[in-house]
Scaffold this motif. Structure first.
Motif, PDB file in Angstrom:
ATOM      1  N   VAL A   1       0.830  -1.204   0.000  1.00 24.20           N
ATOM      2  CA  VAL A   1       0.000   0.000   0.000  1.00 24.20           C
ATOM      3  C   VAL A   1       0.867   1.258   0.000  1.00 24.20           C
ATOM      4  O   VAL A   1       0.471   2.285  -0.555  1.00 24.20           O
ATOM      5  CB  VAL A   1      -0.990  -0.031   1.178  1.00 24.20           C
ATOM      6  CG1 VAL A   1      -1.913   1.141   1.111  1.00 24.20           C
ATOM      7  CG2 VAL A   1      -1.801  -1.296   1.133  1.00 24.20           C
ATOM      8  N   VAL A   2       2.066   1.173   0.587  1.00 29.53           N
ATOM      9  CA  VAL A   2       2.979   2.314   0.488  1.00 29.53           C
ATOM     10  C   VAL A   2       3.309   2.578  -0.976  1.00 29.53           C
ATOM     11  O   VAL A   2       3.380   3.720  -1.436  1.00 29.53           O
ATOM     12  CB  VAL A   2       4.253   2.048   1.309  1.00 29.53           C
ATOM     13  CG1 VAL A   2       5.230   3.187   1.132  1.00 29.53           C
ATOM     14  CG2 VAL A   2       3.927   1.888   2.762  1.00 29.53           C
ATOM     15  N   LEU A   3       3.478   1.480  -1.716  1.00 27.10           N
ATOM     16  CA  LEU A   3       3.732   1.585  -3.157  1.00 27.10           C
ATOM     17  C   LEU A   3       2.586   2.305  -3.850  1.00 27.10           C
ATOM     18  O   LEU A   3       2.793   3.212  -4.664  1.00 27.10           O
ATOM     19  CB  LEU A   3       3.862   0.170  -3.717  1.00 27.10           C
ATOM     20  CG  LEU A   3       4.894  -0.079  -4.796  1.00 27.10           C
ATOM     21  CD1 LEU A   3       6.263   0.269  -4.284  1.00 27.10           C
ATOM     22  CD2 LEU A   3       4.847  -1.530  -5.214  1.00 27.10           C
ATOM     23  N   TYR A   4       1.348   1.929  -3.491  1.00 33.26           N
ATOM     24  CA  TYR A   4       0.176   2.596  -4.074  1.00 33.26           C
ATOM     25  C   TYR A   4       0.192   4.081  -3.754  1.00 33.26           C
ATOM     26  O   TYR A   4      -0.053   4.925  -4.614  1.00 33.26           O
ATOM     27  CB  TYR A   4      -1.113   1.969  -3.533  1.00 33.26           C
ATOM     28  CG  TYR A   4      -1.506   0.703  -4.228  1.00 33.26           C
ATOM     29  CD1 TYR A   4      -2.129   0.755  -5.473  1.00 33.26           C
ATOM     30  CD2 TYR A   4      -1.263  -0.526  -3.669  1.00 33.26           C
ATOM     31  CE1 TYR A   4      -2.487  -0.399  -6.128  1.00 33.26           C
ATOM     32  CE2 TYR A   4      -1.613  -1.686  -4.313  1.00 33.26           C
ATOM     33  CZ  TYR A   4      -2.227  -1.610  -5.544  1.00 33.26           C
ATOM     34  OH  TYR A   4      -2.559  -2.758  -6.184  1.00 33.26           O
ATOM     35  N   LEU A   5       0.484   4.385  -2.475  1.00 31.68           N
ATOM     36  CA  LEU A   5       0.494   5.789  -2.053  1.00 31.68           C
ATOM     37  C   LEU A   5       1.531   6.574  -2.851  1.00 31.68           C
ATOM     38  O   LEU A   5       1.271   7.693  -3.314  1.00 31.68           O
ATOM     39  CB  LEU A   5       0.795   5.844  -0.558  1.00 31.68           C
ATOM     40  CG  LEU A   5       0.372   7.085   0.202  1.00 31.68           C
ATOM     41  CD1 LEU A   5      -1.080   7.370  -0.050  1.00 31.68           C
ATOM     42  CD2 LEU A   5       0.613   6.895   1.672  1.00 31.68           C
ATOM     43  N   PHE A   6       2.681   5.949  -3.067  1.00 33.93           N
ATOM     44  CA  PHE A   6       3.730   6.588  -3.862  1.00 33.93           C
ATOM     45  C   PHE A   6       3.235   6.899  -5.255  1.00 33.93           C
ATOM     46  O   PHE A   6       3.411   8.015  -5.760  1.00 33.93           O
ATOM     47  CB  PHE A   6       4.920   5.631  -3.958  1.00 33.93           C
ATOM     48  CG  PHE A   6       6.077   6.038  -3.144  1.00 33.93           C
ATOM     49  CD1 PHE A   6       5.974   6.050  -1.772  1.00 33.93           C
ATOM     50  CD2 PHE A   6       7.257   6.420  -3.724  1.00 33.93           C
ATOM     51  CE1 PHE A   6       7.047   6.431  -1.009  1.00 33.93           C
ATOM     52  CE2 PHE A   6       8.328   6.806  -2.956  1.00 33.93           C
ATOM     53  CZ  PHE A   6       8.222   6.806  -1.602  1.00 33.93           C
ATOM     54  N   VAL A   7       2.612   5.905  -5.890  1.00 32.72           N
ATOM     55  CA  VAL A   7       2.169   6.102  -7.278  1.00 32.72           C
ATOM     56  C   VAL A   7       1.081   7.156  -7.326  1.00 32.72           C
ATOM     57  O   VAL A   7       1.088   8.027  -8.204  1.00 32.72           O
ATOM     58  CB  VAL A   7       1.698   4.759  -7.876  1.00 32.72           C
ATOM     59  CG1 VAL A   7       1.078   4.974  -9.228  1.00 32.72           C
ATOM     60  CG2 VAL A   7       2.857   3.821  -7.977  1.00 32.72           C
TER      61      VAL A   7
END
Lengths: 332, 171, 101
Positions: free
Chosen positions: B66-72
């Motif tokens: 989800v951190v990855l999602y937030l980054f994107v």
């Protein structure tokens, strides 16, 4: 009912208050040690030798005006400090401060993994604070901070795998017991892992020399630039609570937790009369002092250097350490 | 009794937050709701005596994916909301209808199998020489499911290489 | 009232349906990806609940694999989204028609 609900609640209340009080004194300690390193006196006005400064600061933060920027995302702006504080406090549940069940809230069978995973939630507070402020520098700082935290989290987690292999358990209490049985602190068996966790811990708590997310000169303060009053205070509390967590982790994993030095040497059995929690707290104090000392001594890394150290140095060493540990463990 | 209360509380939280994920206007709000959903699912795993999975759920989903999602979401800094562009050929009502039909179908299957109540059959527990959730799971992964486990690692390696190739501007 | 695996199955079905609605109705591809994660979680809940019911850990083993696949999917999918966004400045799934005949 009394054993499952009441006493754990009492322990939690005591523990959380102890953490908050130690955080206030940590700030005083930090200012005093840095002042000493720089041949200054540090805070001297409030109380004898400035001791009451520890209470003056929180009172100042609590009475200050709490400003929400007009264009901020109100909900996320409020949620961010909470999201960064809660994980920092939750992990204290699994840290054993002494040899008796009285000194820890819970001994769960996946304790170390729980600790790693809950601390990894803390990154949301920082990244959302940067985003919700709706301001350039906090956003940059938030992105930098989260990239840094994620990178170093991998290194630290990989390193902890080798510690888990050495101890053969995930429970924090049993890790210390394993050190008592072998008679060796894991710090002596795994010196590389110890150094890696120390460096990674500095980066995970955004401490100097890795305090990139709050580099005043570059980012006008960091991800919490737009925060004021007690909301800023919550970030502050979370950062120092995380420092205490890291120091406790280093002590439990590498310095034998509540055990006395040289637990296998019978000649030193006299030291057993000192209560276990005193050993734990004095070791934690040493680690915290080390952190402050490092801050007073080392200059800040550049951002690209920070990323290069994380990905090209720490992670390969951590993986190599896991492989070597596994091979040695199988051969022995 | 305690399990009932916990189950219903968590269910309401999970479903409410999941609806928030799907309906939120702002993508960042969606991501935050998604994290909360995953944390509640992890709590549900603890109720189901799967402590290791609960921790892995927090570590991998909430702390990683989800951190990855937030980054994107933050990198894809949109000037205009993607919902503004409306494809006239789009059939959102039809989509909702399809989803409703699927819910009916799943509900039918659940009711049917529950009435049959064939679930009393207990599979023989694999004889593992170790105790504890984590240890038993590890035992299974490294004995009976070794090849799928290794394949999963290969999949992750391929995904890692693929993600780097896709995201890097010039190799 | 006792909580049976059927309760968990109903919860899982509801969560799965919310995911399906998200995939079919939303136009932001990042949200669609998140809806897919919701569906994977619905499946995981089901697997864990029934693993506990039959007192066998095989269901939990499969959850580990599902989580690994979800991680791989998120990495590659978000990579594709970023690459696409760099070229077309959009994340609207209706405008992603370069591969359409």
């Amino acid at each position: 009912m009394l054993d499952t609900v009441f006493w754990p609640l009492v322990k939690i209340v005591v523990l959380l208050n102890a953490v908050m009080i130690s955080v206030t004194f940590m700030t005083l300690l930090e200012r005093k040690v840095i002042a000493w390193a720089q041949s200054r006196l540090g805070p001297m006005r409030v109380g004898p030798y400035g001791v009451l400064q520890a209470f003056a600061d929180p009172i100042k933060l609590m009475t200050k005006e709490d400003i929400t920027p007009a264009n901020a995302d109100k909900m996320m702006f409020t949620l961010a400090p909470i999201l960064s504080l809660v994980p920092a406090f939750v992990v204290f549940a699994v840290i054993p401060f002494g040899d008796d069940p009285l000194y820890y809230v819970a001994d769960i069978n996946v304790g170390l993994l729980f600790l790693i995973s809950v601390t990894s939630i803390g990154v949301y507070g920082i990244i959302l604070a940067g985003w919700a402020s709706n301001s350039k520098y906090p956003l940059l700082a938030g992105l930098r901070a989260s990239a840094q935290l994620i990178s170093y989290e991998i290194a630290v987690t990989m390193t902890l795998v080798s510690v888990i292999l050495t101890a053969g358990t995930l429970s924090m209490v049993e890790i210390v017991e394993a050190q008592r049985e072998t008679g060796w602190w894991i710090g002596f068996i795994q010196p590389v892992a110890f150094v890696l966790v120390l460096i990674g811990g500095l980066a995970e708590t955004n401490r100097a020399p890795f305090d990139m997310p709050e580099a005043e000169q570059e980012l006008t303060g960091g991800f919490h630039t737009e925060y004021s009053g007690m909301r800023f205070g919550l970030f502050f509390l979370a950062e120092y609570a995380n420092m205490i967590v890291i120091s406790a982790v280093v002590v439990v994993l590498f310095w034998g937790g509540w055990l006395r030095p040289f637990p296998s040497v019978g000649a030193l059995a006299l030291l057993d009369y000192i209560p276990s929690w005193i050993w734990m707290f004095s070791k934690m104090f040493l680690v915290l002092y080390l952190f402050i000392w490092i801050r007073a001594t080392l200059p800040r890394y550049r951002y690209d250097q920070l990323m290069r150290i994380g990905w090209k140095v720490l992670i390969p060493i951590a993986i190599a350490n896991v492989v070597i540990t596994a091979v040695v463990k199988v051969l022995l | 009794m305690a399990e009932t209360i916990v189950f219903y509380t968590l269910s309401v939280l999970i479903l409410g937050l999941a609806i928030l994920v799907v309906t939120a206007k702002n993508a960042v709000h969606s991501v935050v709701a998604l994290v909360m959903t995953f944390l509640c699912v992890a709590a549900l795993y603890v109720v189901l005596e799967a402590e290791f999975l609960a921790v892995i759920q927090i570590l991998v989903y909430a702390g990683g994916i989800v951190v990855l999602y937030l980054f994107v979401v933050m990198l894809v800094n949109l000037g205009r909301s993607p919902e503004e562009h409306q494809d006239p050929r789009r059939l959102s009502v039809f989509g909702l209808g399809l989803a409703g039909a699927m819910l009916l179908e799943v509900a039918g299957i659940v009711v049917y199998s529950y009435n049959r109540s064939a679930s009393t059959v207990t599979a023989p527990a694999a004889a593992s020489p170790v105790q504890g959730n984590t240890q038993e799971l590890g035992w299974l992964l490294y004995t009976d499911y070794l090849i799928p486990f290794e394949l999963a690692s290969v999949l992750l390696l391929v995904a890692m290489v693929g993600a780097i190739v896709l995201a890097k501007r010039d190799l | 009232m006792e909580i049976t695996p059927a309760h968990y199955t109903v919860l899982s079905a509801a969560l799965f349906t919310i995911g399906v609605i998200g995939v079919l109705v939303r136009r932001n591809i990042i949200i669609i990806f998140m809806a897919i994660e919701l569906m994977l979680n619905a499946v995981n809940i089901n697997l864990v609940a029934h693993a506990q019911q039959v007192e066998n850990l095989v269901g939990q083993v499969f959850v580990v694999f599902v989580i690994a696949v979800a991680a791989a999917e998120a990495a590659v999918g978000l990579g594709i989204i970023l690459a696409f966004y760099r070229n077309k400045e959009t994340v609207n799934i209706d405008e992603m028609n370069v591969m359409r005949w």
